[in-house]
Write a protein that holds these residues in place. Structure first.
Motif, PDB file in Angstrom:
ATOM      1  N   UNK A 356      51.708 -22.935 138.760  1.00  0.00           N
ATOM      2  CA  UNK A 356      50.829 -24.121 138.892  1.00  0.00           C
ATOM      3  C   UNK A 356      51.469 -25.237 138.281  1.00  0.00           C
ATOM      4  N   UNK A 357      51.442 -26.791 138.711  1.00  0.00           N
ATOM      5  CA  UNK A 357      52.103 -27.804 137.800  1.00  0.00           C
ATOM      6  C   UNK A 357      51.292 -28.234 136.520  1.00  0.00           C
ATOM      7  N   UNK A 358      50.053 -28.064 136.905  1.00  0.00           N
ATOM      8  CA  UNK A 358      48.847 -28.609 135.754  1.00  0.00           C
ATOM      9  C   UNK A 358      47.777 -27.640 135.457  1.00  0.00           C
ATOM     10  N   UNK A 359      47.778 -27.022 134.297  1.00  0.00           N
ATOM     11  CA  UNK A 359      46.898 -26.246 133.880  1.00  0.00           C
ATOM     12  C   UNK A 359      45.864 -26.802 132.989  1.00  0.00           C
ATOM     13  N   UNK A 360      44.458 -26.681 132.972  1.00  0.00           N
ATOM     14  CA  UNK A 360      43.366 -27.002 132.147  1.00  0.00           C
ATOM     15  C   UNK A 360      43.734 -26.685 130.945  1.00  0.00           C
ATOM     16  N   UNK A 361      43.659 -27.871 129.942  1.00  0.00           N
ATOM     17  CA  UNK A 361      43.847 -27.639 128.605  1.00  0.00           C
ATOM     18  C   UNK A 361      43.226 -26.518 127.683  1.00  0.00           C
ATOM     19  N   UNK A 362      42.005 -26.264 128.025  1.00  0.00           N
ATOM     20  CA  UNK A 362      41.208 -25.255 127.489  1.00  0.00           C
ATOM     21  C   UNK A 362      41.840 -23.855 127.705  1.00  0.00           C
ATOM     22  N   UNK A 363      42.499 -23.798 129.016  1.00  0.00           N
ATOM     23  CA  UNK A 363      42.699 -22.369 129.486  1.00  0.00           C
ATOM     24  C   UNK A 363      44.159 -22.316 128.696  1.00  0.00           C
ATOM     25  N   UNK A 364      44.958 -23.272 128.895  1.00  0.00           N
ATOM     26  CA  UNK A 364      46.332 -23.079 128.078  1.00  0.00           C
ATOM     27  C   UNK A 364      46.231 -22.643 126.747  1.00  0.00           C
ATOM     28  N   UNK A 365      45.106 -23.037 125.919  1.00  0.00           N
ATOM     29  CA  UNK A 365      44.816 -22.714 124.479  1.00  0.00           C
ATOM     30  C   UNK A 365      44.055 -21.485 124.434  1.00  0.00           C
ATOM     31  N   UNK A 366      43.777 -20.804 125.690  1.00  0.00           N
ATOM     32  CA  UNK A 366      43.019 -19.647 125.577  1.00  0.00           C
ATOM     33  C   UNK A 366      41.675 -19.782 125.133  1.00  0.00           C
ATOM     34  N   UNK A 367      40.825 -20.979 125.419  1.00  0.00           N
ATOM     35  CA  UNK A 367      39.517 -21.250 125.001  1.00  0.00           C
ATOM     36  C   UNK A 367      38.442 -21.280 126.181  1.00  0.00           C
ATOM     37  N   UNK A 368      38.549 -20.124 126.871  1.00  0.00           N
ATOM     38  CA  UNK A 368      37.741 -20.011 128.007  1.00  0.00           C
ATOM     39  C   UNK A 368      36.243 -20.432 127.526  1.00  0.00           C
ATOM     40  N   UNK A 369      35.664 -20.037 126.306  1.00  0.00           N
ATOM     41  CA  UNK A 369      34.297 -20.349 126.243  1.00  0.00           C
ATOM     42  C   UNK A 369      33.969 -21.637 125.833  1.00  0.00           C
TER      43      UNK A 369
END
Length: 647
Positions: A356-369
């Motif tokens: 995917x070209x664009x990933x939501x930043x919290x997901x990139x940082x592992x911040x699902x919560x």
């Protein structure tokens, strides 16, 4: 004779009195109307005295044919009018909850029963109507419970001891379990009769032998109580050899327990091991005071609230321990990082991110919560709140920016995820699709471009919806990026220049209401018109429409554009050319000059005499005319002009 008359009258009155007595009111018995009551309670082994003696009135007020229950007093007040409150022990320290609330009938049947004391059911079953039966029916049940029931240890109404016990713990227990030499040996010769038996034993039932709970502390099973307590001969034999974590640390090394991570559980830090663990035996594994999540929610009460969407690990057998460590761990006492924990179950979500070209930043940082509540939520997908509120937590500027007079319905409903993906997409701004494809998700029917002879707006054909519309909200109707006029003239610059140079401008155009005449998307007519002329024009010019329906109509009225321009003109009233020049196109024949007394058409203002649209007159003269003009006698006022018909 007079005497005979009085005698006859006396006999008559006597007979009337006798008849009245025979016809007197006779009171019905309660059971005449309540036959089912008799069938139910007459066979009962034990009957309430009021029932046995048919004295319903001791407790009830008569109610006639009104179907209602009317007691003389309510709750306990009725019962204690016969049953002495002191004898029942209602003045004692601990009163049974049902008695305290005045609901004696929760346990007793007020009329009759086959069980002694008018109990509704016998033995422990009566108690189980309020108390859950599971804690009383584990693997090993206290023998006295199976033999004599709850009443062997507890009083039914009130007691001076805790839990309605007949006596304090040790005193009650030693009535059956004699404190002899054998008893002392089993307890390591510690004076346990001075302590609470329930410290180690469950008084009702347990999964372990000797009514010991599920997990038992090793020193107890080996009889080495002095591993934690001072010697049995000491003045206070139940005192600990050390305090807090120090006594536990004698066996359980702190360094080993700290390997989970840098964050410590508060009770662990404070040395309060017994807030979670029982030092003797526990109902859960590893001496825990509770089983599964019940232990945790004693402190974390908010996590016990029921939610619509529960996190699966929470409801699993391992519960909280699926993600958290008990003593030390990573952030939030987690056993792994948030990302690692989530991915361990949601591998498909991780796989979907690949490429995917664009990933939501919290997901990139592992911040699902940041977005999801890891314990459960009342919102779909376990979101921490309504979708828009979750988004605004990171994008606060958007909340005020998006809420306008005309707000896009998904924004209004708080559904940012109607257009945006929550995790990753191939499109800018995490959009689920680009251009018209995104809008078609809701506006599919309107956006169908059909083959017709009409016209379609170029941005509409190109799928460039955002050329005209703001995707979130606008203060302009139709969610336009700016007011209608400005939006249209951003592209129609040539029209803007022409209008700027003209003196007469169509009101709809000057008001910026282009959509009053044109469709912004598509139309079956040329120039995106909403209707053909003259219908379109007459939708505003209603007075003219009424005249057309009732008067003679000038031929050019069939199309307003024969004489008028649609947007602006250099002539008054949006006329294409000057009035006389316009009229001369049709009325420039040989009959014109004689009919107008030889006056040239260019020198005449036709509309001074004629109505250009409708008239009741065949020559379209105006309804109100100067009298000499109506008589065709212009010479009365004008020099050198003869009356019509004169030579």
């Amino acid at each position: 004779m007079r005497f005979a008359g009085w005698s006859l009258l006396f006999q008559l009155l006597l007979s009337i009195s006798s008849f009245a007595a025979e016809r007197g009111f006779k009171q019905k018995d309660c059971l005449d109307c309540h036959p089912k009551f008799t069938a139910k309670y007459d066979p009962a082994r034990y009957q309430h005295p009021g029932v046995k003696d048919r004295k319903c009135g001791d407790c009830h007020l008569r109610h006639g044919i009104v179907p209602t229950l009317v007691l003389k007093k309510q709750g306990n007040a009725l019962c204690v009018s016969c049953h002495d409150a002191k004898a029942l022990g209602l003045d004692k320290k601990v009163v049974h909850d049902a008695v305290r609330k005045g609901t004696c009938v929760k346990c007793h049947d007020a009329h009759g029963s086959n069980v002694e004391h008018l109990m509704r059911t016998g033995g422990a079953e009566s108690c189980f109507s309020c108390h859950k039966r599971e804690p009383f029916q584990r693997k090993n049940v206290h023998k006295v419970m199976t033999d004599k029931g709850c009443g062997a240890c507890h009083l039914a109404h009130a007691s001076d001891a805790k839990h309605l016990l007949k006596a304090d713990g040790p005193t009650l227990c030693t009535e059956c379990h004699k404190a002899d030499a054998s008893f002392a040996k089993k307890h390591g010769d510690y004076p346990v009769t001075k302590a609470s038996c329930t410290t180690c034993h469950d008084p009702h039932s347990a999964d372990g032998p000797k009514l010991l709970r599920l997990s038992v502390h090793a020193p107890i099973t080996t009889g080495k109580c002095d591993g934690c307590h001072v010697k049995k001969t000491a003045e206070n034999p139940f005192a600990l050899t050390a305090t807090g974590n120090d006594v536990c640390g004698g066996c359980h090394e702190a360094d080993e327990l700290k390997k989970g991570g840098p964050v410590e559980h508060k009770p662990f830090t404070e040395g309060n091991c017994t807030s979670c663990h029982d030092p003797h035996d526990g109902v859960g594994p590893k001496l825990t005071r509770g089983i599964g999540n019940s232990l945790c929610v004693d402190c974390h009460k908010a996590k016990s609230e029921r939610v619509v969407n529960t996190h699966k690990p929470i409801t699993s057998a391992t519960g909280c321990a699926s993600c958290h460590r008990p003593h030390t761990g990573k952030k939030g006492l987690l056993s792994k990082t948030t990302n690692e924990l989530c991915v361990s179950c949601h591998q498909k979500t991780k796989d979907a991110l690949k490429g995917k070209k664009l990933v939501h930043e919290p997901l990139v940082n592992g911040e699902c919560t940041n977005c999801h509540d890891s314990h459960g939520s009342n919102y779909p997908a376990m979101m921490k709140g309504r979708v828009d509120q979750v988004c605004y937590a990171c994008h606060p500027e958007s909340e005020s920016k998006f809420i306008k007079a005309h707000t896009h319905k998904p924004v209004q409903d708080g559904l940012c995820n109607a257009c945006h993906g929550g995790h990753a997409t191939d499109n800018p701004k995490l959009l689920k699709a680009t251009g018209a494809k995104l809008c078609q998700g809701c506006h599919a029917d309107m956006m169908k471009v059909t083959t017709h002879t009409g016209t379609a707006h170029k941005p509409f054909v190109d799928g460039d919806c955002l050329k005209c519309h703001d995707p979130h909200g606008s203060n302009t109707k139709g969610m336009l990026v700016s007011d209608t006029k400005t939006t249209c003239l951003n592209c129609h610059t040539k029209t803007a220049k022409v209008v700027a140079a003209d003196s007469s401008v169509h009101k709809a155009f000057s008001d910026g209401d282009c959509s009053q005449c044109h469709s912004p998307h598509k139309s079956g007519l040329k120039s995106l018109l909403l209707a053909p002329a003259p219908d379109l024009c007459l939708s505003c010019h209603k007075e003219l429409k009424a005249r057309i329906a009732s008067q003679r109509t000038h031929a050019p009225v069939e199309s307003c554009l024969n004489c008028h321009k649609p947007h602006s003109a250099g002539q008054p009233k949006l006329q294409i050319v000057a009035t006389s020049d316009g009229c001369a196109k049709c009325h420039g024949d040989a009959d014109f000059d004689p009919a107008h007394f030889g006056i040239a058409a260019k020198d005449i203002q036709c509309v001074r005499c004629h109505d250009p649209h409708t008239s009741k007159d065949r020559m379209f003269f105006k309804q109100v005319m100067h009298a000499p003009f109506g008589a065709r006698d212009c010479g009365t006022c004008h020099v050198g002009v003869k009356k019509a018909g004169q030579k």
